[in-house]
Write a protein that holds these residues in place. Structure first.
Motif, mmCIF file in Angstrom:
data_model
loop_
_atom_site.group_PDB
_atom_site.id
_atom_site.type_symbol
_atom_site.label_atom_id
_atom_site.label_comp_id
_atom_site.label_asym_id
_atom_site.label_seq_id
_atom_site.Cartn_x
_atom_site.Cartn_y
_atom_site.Cartn_z
ATOM 1 N N VAL A 35 46.543 42.572 58.634
ATOM 2 C CA VAL A 35 46.944 43.395 57.498
ATOM 3 C C VAL A 35 47.552 42.504 56.413
ATOM 4 O O VAL A 35 48.343 41.602 56.706
ATOM 5 C CB VAL A 35 47.973 44.457 57.961
ATOM 6 N N ASP A 36 47.179 42.771 55.157
ATOM 7 C CA ASP A 36 47.750 41.992 54.046
ATOM 8 C C ASP A 36 49.119 42.556 53.670
ATOM 9 O O ASP A 36 49.528 43.614 54.167
ATOM 10 C CB ASP A 36 46.779 41.918 52.863
ATOM 11 N N PRO A 37 49.866 41.877 52.788
ATOM 12 C CA PRO A 37 51.215 42.337 52.443
ATOM 13 C C PRO A 37 51.276 43.714 51.775
ATOM 14 O O PRO A 37 52.324 44.352 51.778
ATOM 15 C CB PRO A 37 51.725 41.259 51.472
ATOM 16 N N ASP A 38 50.158 44.175 51.220
ATOM 17 C CA ASP A 38 50.123 45.495 50.598
ATOM 18 C C ASP A 38 49.758 46.605 51.574
ATOM 19 O O ASP A 38 49.621 47.765 51.180
ATOM 20 C CB ASP A 38 49.129 45.497 49.436
ATOM 21 N N GLY A 39 49.579 46.270 52.855
ATOM 22 C CA GLY A 39 49.247 47.266 53.865
ATOM 23 C C GLY A 39 47.767 47.542 54.011
ATOM 24 O O GLY A 39 47.379 48.506 54.676
ATOM 25 N N ASN A 40 46.920 46.710 53.416
ATOM 26 C CA ASN A 40 45.476 46.873 53.554
ATOM 27 C C ASN A 40 44.996 46.187 54.831
ATOM 28 O O ASN A 40 45.339 45.024 55.072
ATOM 29 C CB ASN A 40 44.746 46.249 52.356
ATOM 30 N N VAL A 41 44.220 46.900 55.625
ATOM 31 C CA VAL A 41 43.654 46.312 56.835
ATOM 32 C C VAL A 41 42.502 45.411 56.421
ATOM 33 O O VAL A 41 41.530 45.859 55.805
ATOM 34 C CB VAL A 41 43.188 47.399 57.827
ATOM 35 N N LEU A 42 42.623 44.144 56.751
ATOM 36 C CA LEU A 42 41.602 43.154 56.397
ATOM 37 C C LEU A 42 40.495 43.083 57.440
ATOM 38 O O LEU A 42 39.327 42.906 57.098
ATOM 39 C CB LEU A 42 42.249 41.774 56.238
ATOM 40 N N ALA A 43 40.871 43.176 58.702
ATOM 41 C CA ALA A 43 39.909 43.104 59.804
ATOM 42 C C ALA A 43 40.593 43.641 61.052
ATOM 43 O O ALA A 43 41.827 43.623 61.153
ATOM 44 C CB ALA A 43 39.445 41.665 60.028
ATOM 45 N N GLU A 44 39.801 44.121 61.975
ATOM 46 C CA GLU A 44 40.335 44.579 63.255
ATOM 47 C C GLU A 44 39.300 44.325 64.334
ATOM 48 O O GLU A 44 38.108 44.173 64.053
ATOM 49 C CB GLU A 44 40.739 46.054 63.209
ATOM 50 N N LEU A 62 40.251 37.471 65.395
ATOM 51 C CA LEU A 62 40.824 37.663 64.064
ATOM 52 C C LEU A 62 41.307 36.350 63.462
ATOM 53 O O LEU A 62 41.200 36.153 62.241
ATOM 54 C CB LEU A 62 41.939 38.706 64.102
ATOM 55 N N ALA A 63 41.812 35.439 64.269
ATOM 56 C CA ALA A 63 42.200 34.116 63.753
ATOM 57 C C ALA A 63 40.968 33.395 63.209
ATOM 58 O O ALA A 63 41.008 32.809 62.118
ATOM 59 C CB ALA A 63 42.884 33.297 64.843
ATOM 60 N N LEU A 70 39.728 33.916 54.505
ATOM 61 C CA LEU A 70 40.958 33.973 53.715
ATOM 62 C C LEU A 70 41.404 32.570 53.331
ATOM 63 O O LEU A 70 41.258 31.636 54.127
ATOM 64 C CB LEU A 70 42.085 34.647 54.515
ATOM 65 N N ASP A 71 41.982 32.453 52.140
ATOM 66 C CA ASP A 71 42.554 31.158 51.777
ATOM 67 C C ASP A 71 43.901 30.991 52.476
ATOM 68 O O ASP A 71 44.418 31.914 53.111
ATOM 69 C CB ASP A 71 42.649 30.997 50.265
ATOM 70 N N GLU A 72 44.476 29.805 52.339
ATOM 71 C CA GLU A 72 45.711 29.492 53.055
ATOM 72 C C GLU A 72 46.841 30.463 52.735
ATOM 73 O O GLU A 72 47.552 30.924 53.624
ATOM 74 C CB GLU A 72 46.144 28.061 52.739
ATOM 75 N N ALA A 73 47.023 30.796 51.464
ATOM 76 C CA ALA A 73 48.104 31.708 51.071
ATOM 77 C C ALA A 73 47.899 33.101 51.657
ATOM 78 O O ALA A 73 48.856 33.734 52.131
ATOM 79 C CB ALA A 73 48.207 31.785 49.550
ATOM 80 N N ALA A 74 46.674 33.587 51.655
ATOM 81 C CA ALA A 74 46.385 34.914 52.211
ATOM 82 C C ALA A 74 46.603 34.927 53.724
ATOM 83 O O ALA A 74 47.109 35.912 54.264
ATOM 84 C CB ALA A 74 44.954 35.334 51.872
ATOM 85 N N ARG A 75 46.226 33.848 54.402
ATOM 86 C CA ARG A 75 46.461 33.770 55.852
ATOM 87 C C ARG A 75 47.965 33.784 56.141
ATOM 88 O O ARG A 75 48.424 34.506 57.026
ATOM 89 C CB ARG A 75 45.820 32.518 56.448
ATOM 90 N N ALA A 93 45.587 29.575 68.481
ATOM 91 C CA ALA A 93 44.630 29.829 67.389
ATOM 92 C C ALA A 93 45.365 30.365 66.168
ATOM 93 O O ALA A 93 45.097 29.948 65.039
ATOM 94 C CB ALA A 93 43.548 30.805 67.845
ATOM 95 N N HIS A 94 46.294 31.273 66.383
ATOM 96 C CA HIS A 94 47.087 31.853 65.295
ATOM 97 C C HIS A 94 47.825 30.742 64.549
ATOM 98 O O HIS A 94 47.808 30.680 63.324
ATOM 99 C CB HIS A 94 48.070 32.858 65.892
ATOM 100 N N GLY A 95 48.476 29.866 65.300
ATOM 101 C CA GLY A 95 49.222 28.770 64.698
ATOM 102 C C GLY A 95 48.336 27.775 63.967
ATOM 103 O O GLY A 95 48.642 27.361 62.846
ATOM 104 N N TRP A 96 47.204 27.399 64.569
ATOM 105 C CA TRP A 96 46.299 26.434 63.939
ATOM 106 C C TRP A 96 45.717 26.967 62.640
ATOM 107 O O TRP A 96 45.537 26.226 61.675
ATOM 108 C CB TRP A 96 45.167 26.047 64.890
ATOM 109 N N VAL A 97 45.429 28.257 62.595
ATOM 110 C CA VAL A 97 44.839 28.859 61.399
ATOM 111 C C VAL A 97 45.904 29.095 60.319
ATOM 112 O O VAL A 97 45.579 29.179 59.140
ATOM 113 C CB VAL A 97 44.104 30.167 61.784
#
Length: 163
Positions: A35-44, A62-63, A70-75, A93-97
């Motif tokens: 989910v992005d900071p605006d509450g939009n679901v990006l993927a599930e 998802l990672a 997604l770019d670095e800032a969006a991730r 994977a979460h940390g590496w991405v």
């Protein structure tokens, strides 16, 4: 450790719905959404470790999706909601991405206890808290309001497999 807030609840509910979908499809009951900071679901995604291969955990999927889409800032600003705390593979994977916050409904320790109660053998992978694998990742969980439902879901899934 951050706190679960009321704003997190609908996303945790969706993660649990995805876990139930995985269960209904014959997989282990795990589900996650990004989910992005605006509450939009990006993927599930839901678990596909039985139907596809043992590494098809939704958090890992998802990672990988985020790394490609997604770019670095969006991730970094995204939150991953999940029905159960990441395993070490998914936490790495979460940390590496470079994904942001993780919010989980049940902990890996809770899951291990619930499965032991049902008679399952211990997991072949040690339950390590996310913070020990990806120490810079903000984490919130467990969500005690969902504990009974998730306990039942995991125990029923295990018992069906053993029948």
């Amino acid at each position: 450790m951050t706190k679960i807030t009321p704003a997190d609840h609908p996303f945790l509910e969706r993660a649990i719905e995805l876990a139930a979908e995985a269960d209904a499809a014959g997989d282990h009951p795990f589900g996650s959404l990004l989910v992005d900071p605006d509450g939009n679901v990006l993927a599930e995604d839901r678990n596909r470790a039985v139907s596809v291969d043992a590494t098809r955990h939704p958090e890992f999927t998802l990672a990988r999706w985020a790394a490609h889409n997604l770019d670095e800032a969006a991730r970094r600003s995204a939150t991953l909601y999940t029905s159960t705390e990441h395993c070490p593979m998914c936490a790495a994977a979460h940390g590496w991405v470079g994904l942001g916050r993780i919010v989980y409904a049940s902990s890996a320790g809770q899951l291990a206890g619930w499965l032991a109660e049902a008679g399952a053998e211990p997991s072949p992978v040690r339950a390590i808290p996310i913070e020990q694998v990806s120490p810079d990742t903000p984490v919130a969980g467990p969500w005690e309001a969902a504990a009974d439902r998730l306990r039942q879901l995991h125990q029923d899934n295990y018992r069906r497999r053993e029948a």
